[in-house]
Design a protein around this motif. Structure first.
Motif, PDB file in Angstrom:
ATOM      1  N   GLY A   1      20.028  -3.720  -8.019  1.00 48.18           N
ATOM      2  CA  GLY A   1      21.435  -3.408  -7.843  1.00 48.18           C
ATOM      3  C   GLY A   1      21.797  -1.943  -7.914  1.00 48.18           C
ATOM      4  N   LEU A   2      20.822  -1.062  -7.815  1.00 46.12           N
ATOM      5  CA  LEU A   2      21.025   0.395  -7.796  1.00 46.12           C
ATOM      6  C   LEU A   2      21.475   0.983  -9.127  1.00 46.12           C
ATOM      7  CD1 LEU A   2      22.694   0.811  -4.281  1.00 46.12           C
ATOM      8  CD2 LEU A   2      20.325   1.296  -4.899  1.00 46.12           C
ATOM      9  N   THR A   3      21.423   0.195 -10.200  1.00 48.01           N
ATOM     10  CA  THR A   3      21.780   0.753 -11.506  1.00 48.01           C
ATOM     11  C   THR A   3      20.561   0.892 -12.404  1.00 48.01           C
ATOM     12  OG1 THR A   3      22.421  -1.447 -12.272  1.00 48.01           O
ATOM     13  CG2 THR A   3      24.184  -0.020 -11.485  1.00 48.01           C
ATOM     14  N   ASP A   4      19.765  -0.147 -12.510  1.00 48.64           N
ATOM     15  CA  ASP A   4      18.554  -0.111 -13.319  1.00 48.64           C
ATOM     16  C   ASP A   4      17.343  -0.019 -12.398  1.00 48.64           C
ATOM     17  OD1 ASP A   4      19.938  -0.460 -15.794  1.00 48.64           O
ATOM     18  OD2 ASP A   4      20.125  -2.591 -15.324  1.00 48.64           O
ATOM     19  N   TRP A   5      16.480   0.947 -12.675  1.00 46.75           N
ATOM     20  CA  TRP A   5      15.300   1.180 -11.836  1.00 46.75           C
ATOM     21  C   TRP A   5      14.041   0.935 -12.643  1.00 46.75           C
ATOM     22  CZ3 TRP A   5      15.637   2.228  -6.674  1.00 46.75           C
ATOM     23  CH2 TRP A   5      16.912   2.557  -6.194  1.00 46.75           C
ATOM     24  N   SER A   6      13.050   0.336 -12.009  1.00 43.59           N
ATOM     25  CA  SER A   6      11.751   0.079 -12.635  1.00 43.59           C
ATOM     26  C   SER A   6      10.659   0.702 -11.771  1.00 43.59           C
ATOM     27  CB  SER A   6      11.480  -1.424 -12.730  1.00 43.59           C
ATOM     28  OG  SER A   6      12.474  -2.065 -13.483  1.00 43.59           O
ATOM     29  N   SER A   7       9.666   1.253 -12.428  1.00 48.59           N
ATOM     30  CA  SER A   7       8.527   1.814 -11.707  1.00 48.59           C
ATOM     31  C   SER A   7       7.604   0.689 -11.256  1.00 48.59           C
ATOM     32  CB  SER A   7       7.739   2.762 -12.602  1.00 48.59           C
ATOM     33  OG  SER A   7       8.504   3.899 -12.889  1.00 48.59           O
ATOM     34  N   ILE A   8       7.086   0.832 -10.052  1.00 54.74           N
ATOM     35  CA  ILE A   8       6.044  -0.069  -9.577  1.00 54.74           C
ATOM     36  C   ILE A   8       4.889   0.794  -9.088  1.00 54.74           C
ATOM     37  CG2 ILE A   8       7.502  -2.049  -9.053  1.00 54.74           C
ATOM     38  CD1 ILE A   8       7.601  -1.218  -6.177  1.00 54.74           C
ATOM     39  N   THR A   9       3.707   0.287  -9.249  1.00 47.98           N
ATOM     40  CA  THR A   9       2.517   1.068  -8.945  1.00 47.98           C
ATOM     41  C   THR A   9       2.140   0.946  -7.479  1.00 47.98           C
ATOM     42  OG1 THR A   9       1.731   0.700 -11.193  1.00 47.98           O
ATOM     43  CG2 THR A   9       0.109   1.448  -9.574  1.00 47.98           C
ATOM     44  N   PRO A  10       2.145   2.068  -6.764  1.00 46.59           N
ATOM     45  CA  PRO A  10       1.695   2.022  -5.367  1.00 46.59           C
ATOM     46  C   PRO A  10       0.177   1.991  -5.306  1.00 46.59           C
ATOM     47  CG  PRO A  10       2.347   4.238  -5.919  1.00 46.59           C
ATOM     48  CD  PRO A  10       2.615   3.398  -7.139  1.00 46.59           C
ATOM     49  N   GLU A  11      -0.333   1.520  -4.180  1.00 49.42           N
ATOM     50  CA  GLU A  11      -1.774   1.514  -3.968  1.00 49.42           C
ATOM     51  C   GLU A  11      -2.085   2.214  -2.654  1.00 49.42           C
ATOM     52  OE1 GLU A  11      -3.321  -2.462  -3.537  1.00 49.42           O
ATOM     53  OE2 GLU A  11      -1.794  -3.009  -2.105  1.00 49.42           O
ATOM     54  N   LEU A  12      -3.215   2.902  -2.643  1.00 45.80           N
ATOM     55  CA  LEU A  12      -3.678   3.556  -1.428  1.00 45.80           C
ATOM     56  C   LEU A  12      -4.203   2.480  -0.488  1.00 45.80           C
ATOM     57  CD1 LEU A  12      -4.376   6.126   0.201  1.00 45.80           C
ATOM     58  CD2 LEU A  12      -6.546   6.180  -1.061  1.00 45.80           C
ATOM     59  N   TYR A  69       7.023  -1.706   0.371  1.00 46.54           N
ATOM     60  CA  TYR A  69       7.496  -0.340   0.575  1.00 46.54           C
ATOM     61  C   TYR A  69       6.286   0.509   0.951  1.00 46.54           C
ATOM     62  CZ  TYR A  69       9.682   4.157  -0.524  1.00 46.54           C
ATOM     63  OH  TYR A  69      10.189   5.439  -0.468  1.00 46.54           O
ATOM     64  N   THR A  70       6.339   1.137   2.121  1.00 46.52           N
ATOM     65  CA  THR A  70       5.204   1.910   2.621  1.00 46.52           C
ATOM     66  C   THR A  70       5.626   3.346   2.896  1.00 46.52           C
ATOM     67  OG1 THR A  70       4.349  -0.098   3.673  1.00 46.52           O
ATOM     68  CG2 THR A  70       3.417   1.987   4.410  1.00 46.52           C
ATOM     69  N   TYR A  71       4.763   4.279   2.519  1.00 46.77           N
ATOM     70  CA  TYR A  71       5.010   5.686   2.844  1.00 46.77           C
ATOM     71  C   TYR A  71       3.677   6.368   3.136  1.00 46.77           C
ATOM     72  CZ  TYR A  71       3.699   6.693  -2.037  1.00 46.77           C
ATOM     73  OH  TYR A  71       3.039   6.784  -3.242  1.00 46.77           O
ATOM     74  N   GLY A 114      -7.521  10.562   8.822  1.00 46.09           N
ATOM     75  CA  GLY A 114      -7.630  12.018   8.854  1.00 46.09           C
ATOM     76  C   GLY A 114      -7.185  12.590   7.525  1.00 46.09           C
ATOM     77  N   SER A 115      -6.178  13.447   7.553  1.00 42.98           N
ATOM     78  CA  SER A 115      -5.667  14.048   6.316  1.00 42.98           C
ATOM     79  C   SER A 115      -4.386  13.370   5.834  1.00 42.98           C
ATOM     80  CB  SER A 115      -5.424  15.541   6.538  1.00 42.98           C
ATOM     81  OG  SER A 115      -4.442  15.722   7.549  1.00 42.98           O
ATOM     82  N   THR A 116      -4.099  12.171   6.347  1.00 40.94           N
ATOM     83  CA  THR A 116      -2.900  11.429   5.959  1.00 40.94           C
ATOM     84  C   THR A 116      -3.281  10.142   5.241  1.00 40.94           C
ATOM     85  OG1 THR A 116      -1.692  12.288   7.859  1.00 40.94           O
ATOM     86  CG2 THR A 116      -0.788  10.332   6.809  1.00 40.94           C
ATOM     87  N   GLU A 117      -2.661   9.932   4.083  1.00 37.09           N
ATOM     88  CA  GLU A 117      -2.869   8.711   3.315  1.00 37.09           C
ATOM     89  C   GLU A 117      -1.693   7.767   3.526  1.00 37.09           C
ATOM     90  OE1 GLU A 117      -5.217  10.828  -0.405  1.00 37.09           O
ATOM     91  OE2 GLU A 117      -3.179  10.126  -0.699  1.00 37.09           O
ATOM     92  N   ILE A 118      -1.975   6.485   3.579  1.00 31.41           N
ATOM     93  CA  ILE A 118      -0.932   5.466   3.675  1.00 31.41           C
ATOM     94  C   ILE A 118      -0.918   4.711   2.351  1.00 31.41           C
ATOM     95  CG2 ILE A 118      -0.123   3.410   4.876  1.00 31.41           C
ATOM     96  CD1 ILE A 118      -1.644   4.508   7.366  1.00 31.41           C
ATOM     97  N   TRP A 119       0.253   4.692   1.717  1.00 29.50           N
ATOM     98  CA  TRP A 119       0.439   4.050   0.413  1.00 29.50           C
ATOM     99  C   TRP A 119       1.454   2.919   0.540  1.00 29.50           C
ATOM    100  CZ3 TRP A 119      -1.696   5.620  -4.367  1.00 29.50           C
ATOM    101  CH2 TRP A 119      -2.528   6.742  -4.296  1.00 29.50           C
ATOM    102  N   ARG A 120       1.324   1.916  -0.330  1.00 35.95           N
ATOM    103  CA  ARG A 120       2.318   0.853  -0.363  1.00 35.95           C
ATOM    104  C   ARG A 120       2.523   0.383  -1.788  1.00 35.95           C
ATOM    105  NH1 ARG A 120      -1.225  -3.890   2.285  1.00 35.95           N
ATOM    106  NH2 ARG A 120      -2.459  -4.331   0.437  1.00 35.95           N
ATOM    107  N   ALA A 121       3.734  -0.101  -2.017  1.00 31.01           N
ATOM    108  CA  ALA A 121       4.092  -0.708  -3.300  1.00 31.01           C
ATOM    109  C   ALA A 121       4.740  -2.047  -2.975  1.00 31.01           C
ATOM    110  CB  ALA A 121       5.053   0.182  -4.071  1.00 31.01           C
ATOM    111  N   MET A 122       4.362  -3.069  -3.717  1.00 33.51           N
ATOM    112  CA  MET A 122       4.854  -4.412  -3.419  1.00 33.51           C
ATOM    113  C   MET A 122       5.679  -4.935  -4.594  1.00 33.51           C
ATOM    114  SD  MET A 122       1.408  -5.789  -1.547  1.00 33.51           S
ATOM    115  CE  MET A 122       2.065  -7.374  -1.101  1.00 33.51           C
ATOM    116  N   HIS A 123       6.725  -5.689  -4.238  1.00 37.33           N
ATOM    117  CA  HIS A 123       7.617  -6.272  -5.239  1.00 37.33           C
ATOM    118  C   HIS A 123       7.918  -7.708  -4.813  1.00 37.33           C
ATOM    119  CE1 HIS A 123      10.506  -6.087  -8.488  1.00 37.33           C
ATOM    120  NE2 HIS A 123      11.426  -6.563  -7.700  1.00 37.33           N
ATOM    121  N   PRO A 124       7.770  -8.687  -5.708  1.00 36.29           N
ATOM    122  CA  PRO A 124       7.978 -10.086  -5.320  1.00 36.29           C
ATOM    123  C   PRO A 124       9.390 -10.375  -4.833  1.00 36.29           C
ATOM    124  CG  PRO A 124       6.979  -9.930  -7.506  1.00 36.29           C
ATOM    125  CD  PRO A 124       7.382  -8.549  -7.102  1.00 36.29           C
ATOM    126  N   VAL A 125       9.502 -11.070  -3.734  1.00 34.44           N
ATOM    127  CA  VAL A 125      10.799 -11.485  -3.201  1.00 34.44           C
ATOM    128  C   VAL A 125      11.494 -12.421  -4.191  1.00 34.44           C
ATOM    129  CG1 VAL A 125      11.901 -12.844  -1.357  1.00 34.44           C
ATOM    130  CG2 VAL A 125      10.139 -11.165  -0.794  1.00 34.44           C
TER     131      VAL A 125
END
Length: 117
Positions: free
Chosen positions: A71-82, A51-53, A87-98
């Motif tokens: 399944g859109l019912t239970d949500w868990s936090s995952i830690t994104p990394e820079l 997941y990238t933003y 310039g003034s834009t940061e690209i972040w991503r969070a990874m989750h095992p398939v």
């Protein structure tokens, strides 16, 4: 307009794309212009959902968090990394095992407060 929370408030939607003002501010997108690019996205590698933003580097008033659900019912936090800064834009991503789920749904939560980096 600035005095009307239905137009300028954080939850208000100022353009036909349906995105609230707070999310557009958090992603560095124009409030009143419909957008089709600059939004978070998911890619899949052999081993991970990725997941990238992007976000402006100067948003000290916001806290960003990424959550994942099978399944859109239970949500868990995952830690994104820079990943990088352009310039003034940061690209972040969070990874989750398939291997952890056949499907993965992601959401970006943005709240006003102290930013977590």
């Amino acid at each position: 307009e600035l005095e009307d929370p239905n137009i300028s408030g954080p939850a208000a939607v100022a353009s036909p794309d349906g995105l609230p003002n707070l999310l557009k501010y958090a992603l560095g997108l124009p409030a009143k212009t419909p957008v089709a690019s600059g939004l978070p996205g998911v890619t899949v590698t052999e081993t991970h959902y990725v997941y990238t933003y992007t976000r402006p580097s100067e948003r000290p008033d916001l806290t960003y968090s990424v959550e994942v659900s099978a399944g859109l019912t239970d949500w868990s936090s995952i830690t994104p990394e820079l990943v990088s800064t352009q310039g003034s834009t940061e690209i972040w991503r969070a990874m989750h095992p398939v291997s952890s789920a056949a499907n993965a749904f992601f959401r970006l939560r943005v709240e006003r407060g102290t930013a977590d980096r």
